[in-house]
Scaffold this active site. Structure first.
Site, mmCIF file in Angstrom:
data_model
loop_
_atom_site.group_PDB
_atom_site.id
_atom_site.type_symbol
_atom_site.label_atom_id
_atom_site.label_comp_id
_atom_site.label_asym_id
_atom_site.label_seq_id
_atom_site.Cartn_x
_atom_site.Cartn_y
_atom_site.Cartn_z
ATOM 1 N N ASP A 155 21.055 -13.697 -5.820
ATOM 2 C CA ASP A 155 22.008 -14.440 -5.014
ATOM 3 C C ASP A 155 23.004 -13.475 -4.375
ATOM 4 O O ASP A 155 23.265 -12.384 -4.899
ATOM 5 C CB ASP A 155 22.771 -15.451 -5.872
ATOM 6 N N LYS A 156 23.605 -13.896 -3.280
ATOM 7 C CA LYS A 156 24.560 -13.060 -2.559
ATOM 8 C C LYS A 156 25.624 -12.480 -3.485
ATOM 9 O O LYS A 156 25.925 -11.288 -3.423
ATOM 10 C CB LYS A 156 25.228 -13.886 -1.458
#
Length: 328
Positions: A155-156
């Protein structure tokens, strides 16, 4: 078609008029595969869903004949042709120089340390400045590998280790290793609430789209909802004031798996507002770090066991919370 010397002012219209005809011959490795899957392999800069749209609207030819059935099977030697139109996604596959922390590399693959805040792959809202763009700038050979060699994602706002293929052979082998659960991935998470019960928990809970919030995932009952099985082992490492440090070992790789399973057990991650975790100890992103990656090198057979230290923000949070644990 509009003269390219007089492109329309509307940027969406500009994308419509920029076209390219792509031709290929079906290799032995793709014999018998669906037409959409074959084009997804041969034209990796476009999404499979977009290629399906092109096929259905008559932009694909097989041996000179229009084929609109995405599931049509192709054979070795078939001549394929597709008319491609530029999209934001295809135009996102451009090199952008950026610092990339390489932990291990050889001619077949790299293991990198992704910082929090870096998006892995171009997507709506993030068509540039992604890890993929950085990989294309770092290594010209990345253009020859689908998705610049990215075989799994973080995830970012999750930091930590990722493996990236440098050749098609290595990519196919890594994808097979991940599917066979032979890539050992361990994460460190700082979570809310004190841990109770056994220090080790095995969470086997299917994950699917949250029916009440389409931007989230949730634990679901597969008897009533669509989803996929998901398994995570949670090990308590340290306790603090209404918080805990947990090592999470993935056995499957579902979207937001650790975040969902931790919240499901009553321990949402610090800083993870999507799943009920409040900001604390200066952490403004989810407190999740992929600290260890272990697997047998798919080409050389070497056993790789790679680790990385705490990122600065999590190290600071640990000290603030009184959580002490030496990764070594």
């Amino acid at each position: 078609m509009d003269d390219l010397g007089h492109l329309p002012d509307d940027p969406e219209r500009v994308l419509d008029v920029l076209q390219e005809v792509r031709c290929a011959v079906v290799p032995a490795t793709l014999h018998g595969q669906r037409l959409d899957r074959v084009f997804a392999q041969l034209v990796p800069e476009f999404s499979r869903s977009y290629l399906q749209q092109l096929i259905e609207q008559g932009d694909a030819l097989v041996d000179g004949r229009v084929t609109t059935k995405v599931s049509a099977k192709v054979r070795l030697g078939h001549q394929l042709q597709m008319t491609l139109r530029a999209t934001p996604q295809s135009q996102a596959f451009v090199p952008e120089s950026m610092p990339i922390d390489v932990v291990y590399e050889d001619e077949h693959l790299r293991v990198i340390h992704k910082p929090a805040g870096l998006v892995v792959h171009p997507a709506p809202g993030n068509w540039g400045g992604t890890l993929l763009n950085g990989l294309l700038a770092m290594d010209p050979k990345a253009f020859d590998v689908p998705r610049a060699g990215i075989v799994h994602r973080l995830d970012k706002d999750t930091s930590g280790l990722m493996v990236v293929a440098r050749t098609r052979q290595a990519m196919d082998a890594l994808v097979s290793l991940i599917a066979a659960r032979k890539v050992h991935r361990q994460y460190l998470a700082i979570a809310h609430e004190c841990w109770t019960g056994p220090s080790t928990r095995h969470v086997d809970a299917a994950i699917g789209r949250d029916p009440s919030h389409r931007l989230r995932m949730a634990v679901v009952d597969l008897s009533y909802q669509s989803g996929k099985t998901a398994s995570t082992t949670l090990d308590l490492l340290a306790q603090g004031d209404r918080c805990c440090l947990v090592q999470c070992t993935l056995h499957t790789g579902r979207t937001h798996q650790i975040r969902v399973h931790m919240a499901h057990t009553g321990h949402p991650l610090l800083g993870d507002a999507v799943y009920g975790g409040a900001a604390r100890a200066g952490l403004m992103r989810q407190a999740l770090h992929a600290w260890r990656l272990a697997f047998v090198h798919p080409i050389t057979g070497e056993q790789l066991d790679l680790q990385t230290d705490w990122p600065a923000d999590m190290a600071s949070a640990l000290q603030s919370l009184g959580l002490r644990y030496n990764l070594q």
